[in-house]
Each structure stands twice: as structure tokens, then as C-alpha cells.
Design an enzyme around this catalytic site. Structure first.
Site, PDB file in Angstrom:
ATOM      1  N   CYS A   1       0.808  -1.235   0.000  1.00  0.00           N
ATOM      2  CA  CYS A   1       0.000   0.000   0.000  1.00  0.00           C
ATOM      3  C   CYS A   1       0.833   1.273   0.000  1.00  0.00           C
ATOM      4  CB  CYS A   1      -0.971  -0.004   1.170  1.00  0.00           C
ATOM      5  SG  CYS A   1      -0.197   0.094   2.810  1.00  0.00           S
TER       6      CYS A   1
ATOM      7  N   HIS B   1      -1.907   1.388   7.134  1.00  0.00           N
ATOM      8  CA  HIS B   1      -2.335   1.410   5.736  1.00  0.00           C
ATOM      9  C   HIS B   1      -2.389   2.859   5.249  1.00  0.00           C
ATOM     10  CE1 HIS B   1      -4.177   0.004   2.110  1.00  0.00           C
ATOM     11  NE2 HIS B   1      -5.381   0.492   2.362  1.00  0.00           N
TER      12      HIS B   1
ATOM     13  N   ASP C   1      -7.995   3.724  -3.539  1.00  0.00           N
ATOM     14  CA  ASP C   1      -7.079   2.764  -2.925  1.00  0.00           C
ATOM     15  C   ASP C   1      -6.672   1.740  -3.985  1.00  0.00           C
ATOM     16  OD1 ASP C   1      -5.659   0.998  -1.382  1.00  0.00           O
ATOM     17  OD2 ASP C   1      -7.136   0.861   0.217  1.00  0.00           O
TER      18      ASP C   1
END
Length: 271
Positions: free
Chosen positions: A67, A106, A121
Site C-alpha cells: 500500500c 495502511h 485505494d
């Protein structure tokens, strides 16, 4: 950044001015082209949060990442194209341990466009294909499932369920406080070393498919999922390099060690 090279990497064609259509297409193209993967950790490649290094890895070397890398890079692209966007921090609910990770676990992206607040995302395995509107308790249906955001105080929680499913489960929580990429440095190291991190414990590479499903290499298996449908193929060690090249376009330069260990719950409750 060479924006043209980045757009070529994700197979994006057409206008790139800030708009809802552009954002949706960029998001979808990224997920269909750039894998979510932990391979660097399992072949001795340290991950550092330096944008030029991440750009070289993903764009020039045709790799994926986790991420911090993928959303950090996508955020840079959006800003280069003129979008109003910022990085925010989340905490993932681990599907193996059932617990939320530590703070700054994250990185996700907030975008303000046409008077709407949006969530992007491109660095999450079970993620949504197109941006979500930040609207509490509204079901947002996509090919990859039904997504719903809840809001308690200043904390948002993203839930997901299959199109055919009755019950959803939390994926992660986040707030809208802006964070810089450097803020995630400690957690970047955590995800490369902690026995409570999926990235440390499991070698994997996952890519979304046009039909809303996913193709995932994990340990010694190749897994195809779509909704409730799931098929698995067991792999020999000798087959893995060819699978990574043929299915994900990834050729590793260093010795790779497959891994599929149990993830240990964190020592402290993070719920």
C-alpha cells in the site's frame, strides 16, 4: 515523474484532465495492471519510501508493491495531473487474525472533486475497482462486491461483502487527517519484519481481473476468485517464476523464497 511512462505502464489512454471519468479509469487501469505484492520482502529487496525509487520499481521495472508504495505513487500521479488529493492513514483488519493492525498500518487516498469527497485505494488486495464516495451507510455496488462506509466520530470504517453474500466484514478503518509518506516509515519496516504482518509471513502477488475477480499467487498456490467462486492450483517451487512472469508480468532478479507461514496476532489488542 514521466507521466506518460506511468500512464503507459497502467495501460491508460485518453484525456488526463481532472474529472470523475478520468479518476475512475485511472483507478481501474492501475488495479488491472499493477499487482499488489510482497515479493521484494522474500527475495532480499529492502523497501524504502522514496518516490523515485518506487517509480523505478513499479513503472520501469514492471513490478508491484504494497500500500505505501502503490498508493504513494498513485497519489503522486494524481497531483501531477491536477487532482486535489492527500494521503490519509488507516488500520487494516487482518482476515487471518481478526484484529486491526497498528496505527499507520495502511495508506489510502482522499480526493476532493466536483464538491464530492472520494476514497481511492490501489494498494489493497480486496479493494474496490472504482473510487468510493465518502457517504455513510450507503451501499456502493461494483463488480468486485458491495462496499459500505460507516462513520463514528472522525473514524470511517470500510466494509465489503460479495454480491451474493448476506453479511459483510470490515476491511479497514481510517480518518481524514493528512499524512505524508515519511509518516509511514516505521510501519514500512514493521511490514517487512513483523510476524504479525501478512507481508512478512506470506509471499504473494495479486491482480484484479476485468470480471471483478482476482488472480493471486500465494506461497505454493495459484488462486482464482470471483465472488464466492474459488479455484486453487498447487505449484512446485520450480513453477513459481514462470507463473509470476506469465500471469503477473513480473521477473524477479534475486533469489526468491516462497513463504506461507501462520500470522501471529499482535502482542497488544488493537481493536
Amino acid at each position: 515523474m514521466d507521466v506518460g511512462c506511468y500512464l503507459h505502464r497502467i495501460r491508460y489512454q485518453g484525456a488526463a484532465q481532472p474529472s470523475w471519468e478520468t479518476l475512475c479509469r485511472l483507478h481501474r487501469c492501475h488495479l488491472l495492471s499493477v499487482p499488489f505484492e510482497s515479493l521484494s520482502i522474500h527475495c532480499g529487496e529492502p523497501i524504502t519510501l522514496e518516490l523515485p525509487v518506487i517509480y523505478d520499481k513499479v513503472v520501469r521495472c514492471h513490478r508491484g508493491g504494497f500500500c505505501f508504495e502503490l498508493n504513494g505513487l498513485f497519489l503522486w500521479l494524481l497531483k501531477e495531473l491536477g487532482f486535489v488529493a492527500k494521503g490519509v492513514a488507516g488500520r487494516v483488519r487482518n482476515r487471518f487474525t481478526g484484529r486491526y493492525g497498528p496505527p499507520l498500518d495502511h495508506l489510502v487516498i482522499w480526493v476532493h472533486l466536483d464538491e464530492r469527497q472520494l476514497l481511492c485505494d490501489v494498494g489493497f488486495g480486496e479493494g474496490f475497482m472504482e473510487p468510493l464516495e465518502l457517504r455513510p451507510e450507503v451501499e456502493q455496488i461494483q463488480d468486485s462486491g458491495i462496499f459500505q462506509l460507516g462513520l463514528t466520530g472522525d473514524t470511517w470504517v470500510l466494509e465489503h461483502r460479495a454480491l451474493s453474500g448476506r453479511e459483510g466484514r470490515p476491511l479497514y478503518q481510517f480518518t481524514l487527517e493528512e499524512k505524508k509518506l515519511d509518516d509511514f516509515t516505521d510501519m514500512c519496516l514493521y511490514h517487512q519484519t513483523s510476524p504479525s504482518s501478512i507481508f512478512t509471513c506470506k509471499s504473494f502477488c495479486s491482480l484484479h481481473k476485468e470480471d471483478g475477480g482476482r488472480l493471486t499467487y500465494l506461497g505454493w498456490r495459484l488462486i482464482s476468485t470471483r465472488g464466492e467462486e474459488r479455484t486453487e492450483t498447487v505449484l512446485d517451487c520450480s513453477e513459481i517464476p514462470a507463473v509470476l512472469i506469465e500471469k503477473f508480468g513480473i521477473k524477479l532478479e534475486k533469489t526468491f523464497k516462497p513463504k506461507d507461514d501462520q500470522i501471529l496476532p499482535p502482542l497488544e489488542e488493537n481493536d
